[in-house]
Design a protein around this motif. Sequence first.
Motif, PDB file in Angstrom:
ATOM      1  N   TRP A  23      -6.335   9.449  -4.182  1.00 52.69           N
ATOM      2  CA  TRP A  23      -5.447   8.925  -2.992  1.00 52.69           C
ATOM      3  C   TRP A  23      -5.988   7.309  -2.988  1.00 52.69           C
ATOM      4  CZ3 TRP A  23      -2.531  11.088   0.880  1.00 52.69           C
ATOM      5  CH2 TRP A  23      -2.304  12.454   0.870  1.00 52.69           C
ATOM      6  N   ARG A  24      -5.036   6.551  -2.287  1.00 56.81           N
ATOM      7  CA  ARG A  24      -5.191   5.253  -2.234  1.00 56.81           C
ATOM      8  C   ARG A  24      -4.677   4.894  -0.986  1.00 56.81           C
ATOM      9  NH1 ARG A  24      -1.023   6.005  -6.103  1.00 56.81           N
ATOM     10  NH2 ARG A  24       0.797   4.943  -5.524  1.00 56.81           N
ATOM     11  N   PHE A  25      -5.179   3.527  -0.639  1.00 58.95           N
ATOM     12  CA  PHE A  25      -4.307   2.903   0.368  1.00 58.95           C
ATOM     13  C   PHE A  25      -3.247   1.963  -0.071  1.00 58.95           C
ATOM     14  CE2 PHE A  25      -8.334   3.515   3.370  1.00 58.95           C
ATOM     15  CZ  PHE A  25      -7.828   3.798   4.216  1.00 58.95           C
ATOM     16  N   GLU A  26      -2.201   1.969   0.548  1.00 59.52           N
ATOM     17  CA  GLU A  26      -1.319   0.683  -0.066  1.00 59.52           C
ATOM     18  C   GLU A  26      -0.779  -0.007   1.211  1.00 59.52           C
ATOM     19  OE1 GLU A  26       2.195   2.544  -1.718  1.00 59.52           O
ATOM     20  OE2 GLU A  26       1.256   3.077  -3.444  1.00 59.52           O
ATOM     21  N   PHE A  27      -0.983  -1.320   1.161  1.00 54.80           N
ATOM     22  CA  PHE A  27      -0.734  -2.262   2.214  1.00 54.80           C
ATOM     23  C   PHE A  27       0.554  -3.082   1.722  1.00 54.80           C
ATOM     24  CE2 PHE A  27      -5.020  -1.471   1.875  1.00 54.80           C
ATOM     25  CZ  PHE A  27      -5.480  -1.294   3.252  1.00 54.80           C
ATOM     26  N   THR A  28       1.749  -3.076   2.599  1.00 53.52           N
ATOM     27  CA  THR A  28       2.830  -3.835   2.301  1.00 53.52           C
ATOM     28  C   THR A  28       2.542  -5.328   2.817  1.00 53.52           C
ATOM     29  OG1 THR A  28       4.048  -3.371   4.247  1.00 53.52           O
ATOM     30  CG2 THR A  28       4.322  -2.016   2.141  1.00 53.52           C
ATOM     31  N   ALA A  29       2.959  -6.357   2.301  1.00 49.48           N
ATOM     32  CA  ALA A  29       2.822  -7.611   2.721  1.00 49.48           C
ATOM     33  C   ALA A  29       4.179  -8.427   2.904  1.00 49.48           C
ATOM     34  CB  ALA A  29       2.147  -8.704   1.604  1.00 49.48           C
ATOM     35  N   ALA A  30       4.316  -8.886   4.268  1.00 52.03           N
ATOM     36  CA  ALA A  30       5.334  -9.426   4.857  1.00 52.03           C
ATOM     37  C   ALA A  30       5.458 -10.970   4.220  1.00 52.03           C
ATOM     38  CB  ALA A  30       5.703  -9.503   6.260  1.00 52.03           C
ATOM     39  N   ALA A  31       6.828 -11.686   4.543  1.00 48.04           N
ATOM     40  CA  ALA A  31       6.861 -13.119   4.235  1.00 48.04           C
ATOM     41  C   ALA A  31       6.186 -13.865   4.707  1.00 48.04           C
ATOM     42  CB  ALA A  31       8.420 -13.344   4.228  1.00 48.04           C
ATOM     43  N   ASP A  32       5.658 -13.631   5.881  1.00 44.37           N
ATOM     44  CA  ASP A  32       4.869 -14.670   6.722  1.00 44.37           C
ATOM     45  C   ASP A  32       3.819 -14.450   6.600  1.00 44.37           C
ATOM     46  OD1 ASP A  32       4.319 -12.150   8.011  1.00 44.37           O
ATOM     47  OD2 ASP A  32       5.019 -12.863   9.932  1.00 44.37           O
ATOM     48  N   GLY A  33       3.050 -13.930   5.584  1.00 45.09           N
ATOM     49  CA  GLY A  33       1.647 -13.795   5.254  1.00 45.09           C
ATOM     50  C   GLY A  33       0.930 -12.867   6.030  1.00 45.09           C
ATOM     51  N   THR A  34       1.750 -11.598   6.533  1.00 44.53           N
ATOM     52  CA  THR A  34       1.040 -10.831   7.448  1.00 44.53           C
ATOM     53  C   THR A  34       1.268  -9.451   6.818  1.00 44.53           C
ATOM     54  OG1 THR A  34       2.851 -10.230   8.821  1.00 44.53           O
ATOM     55  CG2 THR A  34       1.231 -12.145   9.648  1.00 44.53           C
ATOM     56  N   VAL A  35       0.138  -8.470   6.998  1.00 46.48           N
ATOM     57  CA  VAL A  35       0.554  -6.921   6.553  1.00 46.48           C
ATOM     58  C   VAL A  35       1.642  -6.655   7.203  1.00 46.48           C
ATOM     59  CG1 VAL A  35      -0.719  -4.796   6.408  1.00 46.48           C
ATOM     60  CG2 VAL A  35      -1.862  -6.784   5.771  1.00 46.48           C
ATOM     61  N   GLY A  36       2.628  -5.834   6.508  1.00 53.07           N
ATOM     62  CA  GLY A  36       3.983  -5.298   7.144  1.00 53.07           C
ATOM     63  C   GLY A  36       3.406  -4.000   7.455  1.00 53.07           C
ATOM     64  N   GLY A  37       2.664  -3.014   6.785  1.00 52.99           N
ATOM     65  CA  GLY A  37       2.345  -1.782   6.911  1.00 52.99           C
ATOM     66  C   GLY A  37       1.365  -1.170   6.141  1.00 52.99           C
ATOM     67  N   VAL A  38       0.676  -0.012   6.589  1.00 54.69           N
ATOM     68  CA  VAL A  38      -0.316   0.606   5.935  1.00 54.69           C
ATOM     69  C   VAL A  38       0.003   1.956   5.568  1.00 54.69           C
ATOM     70  CG1 VAL A  38      -2.762   0.902   6.105  1.00 54.69           C
ATOM     71  CG2 VAL A  38      -1.870  -1.153   7.307  1.00 54.69           C
ATOM     72  N   SER A  39      -0.465   2.560   4.683  1.00 53.80           N
ATOM     73  CA  SER A  39      -0.251   3.938   4.159  1.00 53.80           C
ATOM     74  C   SER A  39      -1.364   4.629   3.226  1.00 53.80           C
ATOM     75  CB  SER A  39       0.893   4.349   3.896  1.00 53.80           C
ATOM     76  OG  SER A  39       1.534   3.612   2.473  1.00 53.80           O
ATOM     77  N   ILE A  40      -1.621   5.857   3.262  1.00 54.24           N
ATOM     78  CA  ILE A  40      -2.365   6.366   2.239  1.00 54.24           C
ATOM     79  C   ILE A  40      -1.677   7.287   1.391  1.00 54.24           C
ATOM     80  CG2 ILE A  40      -4.595   6.258   3.535  1.00 54.24           C
ATOM     81  CD1 ILE A  40      -4.261   9.097   4.323  1.00 54.24           C
ATOM     82  N   VAL A  41      -1.594   7.370   0.123  1.00 56.97           N
ATOM     83  CA  VAL A  41      -0.842   7.909  -0.828  1.00 56.97           C
ATOM     84  C   VAL A  41      -1.739   8.645  -1.661  1.00 56.97           C
ATOM     85  CG1 VAL A  41       1.111   7.447  -2.292  1.00 56.97           C
ATOM     86  CG2 VAL A  41       0.648   5.976  -0.544  1.00 56.97           C
ATOM     87  N   ASP A  42      -0.978   9.808  -1.897  1.00 52.00           N
ATOM     88  CA  ASP A  42      -1.486  10.901  -3.302  1.00 52.00           C
ATOM     89  C   ASP A  42      -0.514  10.706  -4.341  1.00 52.00           C
ATOM     90  OD1 ASP A  42      -2.845  12.645  -4.645  1.00 52.00           O
ATOM     91  OD2 ASP A  42      -2.017  14.388  -3.530  1.00 52.00           O
ATOM     92  N   GLY A  43      -1.240  10.284  -5.368  1.00 46.30           N
ATOM     93  CA  GLY A  43      -0.366   9.860  -6.587  1.00 46.30           C
ATOM     94  C   GLY A  43      -0.465  11.054  -7.341  1.00 46.30           C
ATOM     95  N   ALA A  44      -0.854  12.127  -6.854  1.00 45.40           N
ATOM     96  CA  ALA A  44      -0.795  13.334  -7.885  1.00 45.40           C
ATOM     97  C   ALA A  44       0.216  14.264  -7.361  1.00 45.40           C
ATOM     98  CB  ALA A  44      -2.138  14.240  -7.897  1.00 45.40           C
ATOM     99  N   THR A  45       0.620  14.353  -5.941  1.00 41.82           N
ATOM    100  CA  THR A  45       1.531  15.065  -5.433  1.00 41.82           C
ATOM    101  C   THR A  45       3.004  14.597  -5.714  1.00 41.82           C
ATOM    102  OG1 THR A  45       0.050  15.389  -3.452  1.00 41.82           O
ATOM    103  CG2 THR A  45       2.566  15.953  -3.273  1.00 41.82           C
ATOM    104  N   LYS A  46       3.848  15.366  -6.198  1.00 43.61           N
ATOM    105  CA  LYS A  46       5.071  15.177  -6.697  1.00 43.61           C
ATOM    106  C   LYS A  46       6.063  15.784  -5.705  1.00 43.61           C
ATOM    107  CE  LYS A  46       3.330  13.660 -10.510  1.00 43.61           C
ATOM    108  NZ  LYS A  46       3.110  12.208 -10.707  1.00 43.61           N
ATOM    109  N   CYS A  47       7.367  14.946  -5.646  1.00 42.32           N
ATOM    110  CA  CYS A  47       8.366  15.347  -4.807  1.00 42.32           C
ATOM    111  C   CYS A  47       9.367  16.378  -5.278  1.00 42.32           C
ATOM    112  CB  CYS A  47       9.070  14.098  -4.371  1.00 42.32           C
ATOM    113  SG  CYS A  47       7.883  13.026  -3.092  1.00 42.32           S
ATOM    114  N   ARG A  48       9.237  16.201  -6.768  1.00 39.87           N
ATOM    115  CA  ARG A  48      10.568  17.148  -7.301  1.00 39.87           C
ATOM    116  C   ARG A  48       9.787  17.659  -8.394  1.00 39.87           C
ATOM    117  NH1 ARG A  48      15.783  13.445  -8.825  1.00 39.87           N
ATOM    118  NH2 ARG A  48      16.782  15.426  -8.444  1.00 39.87           N
TER     119      ARG A  48
END
Length: 247
Positions: A222-247
């Motif tokens: 698992w990992r945290f992922e932080f998106t960055a907006a153009a204004d230099g702020t964090v746009g979103g925060v999520s936790i992701v499991d790289g091992a779980t497949k969708c298909r």
Amino acid sequence: MSIGRSAMAVGVVGALAACSSGAASAPAETAPARAEVFGVAGYRGIAPGMAKEAALATGKLANAPVSVLDGCTDLSWQGGPAPDQARLAAEAEAQRKADDLNAKADEADRTAKQPAGKSAADSAKAAAKDAEAAQLAADAAMASADLAGKREERDKAFAAAGGASFGKNGLHELGAPAGAKTAEGIGAGSSVADLHKAYDARGLKLGPAGRFELPVAEKPGWRFEFTAAADGTVGGVSIVDGATKCR
């Protein structure tokens, strides 16, 4: 005079008793509730490893998916964005077209690579197959680019509103809603500078998708992922499991 003082004394005692009674019945002040932390332990009862059915049973997620692209089922938090039927239809068509053209391009490429005969007719047929394979490859590339654009739109929407995304083995990604913050106080609207201060020493890095990533020691994979907006702020925060497949 003594009678007057006696009456005064009774009045004072009664007043003191009333004050004492009022003070005793006054409700005690309570400390404000501590805000729930968004993190690897989950949020609003949705936790890593949870199946979609169990997550829906919490009542914290909307029932209808906002995206099923790539086989992932994305659900909004209750009160979040409702499904956009036009977007869902466009995603489904882009997925179908890309899958179909890529399969045809792969088959045409295999056919074109088969040995050709030595006659002029054989050479002409081989050239025609090569041309067909090249055209299908170009069409598949365009369809794949369109599908990639739909993925980007989906990811931006998910990062902005948060929610839960489920693959075939359970929770794949959990996105924080507006106002939610990590234990270190990072959430949408935090500065990227504060993001670096909070996590650089723990291994924060820029990932291939343009998001800042932070591995979670307590949950391997698992990992945290932080998106960055153009204004230099964090746009979103999520936790992701790289091992779980969708298909």
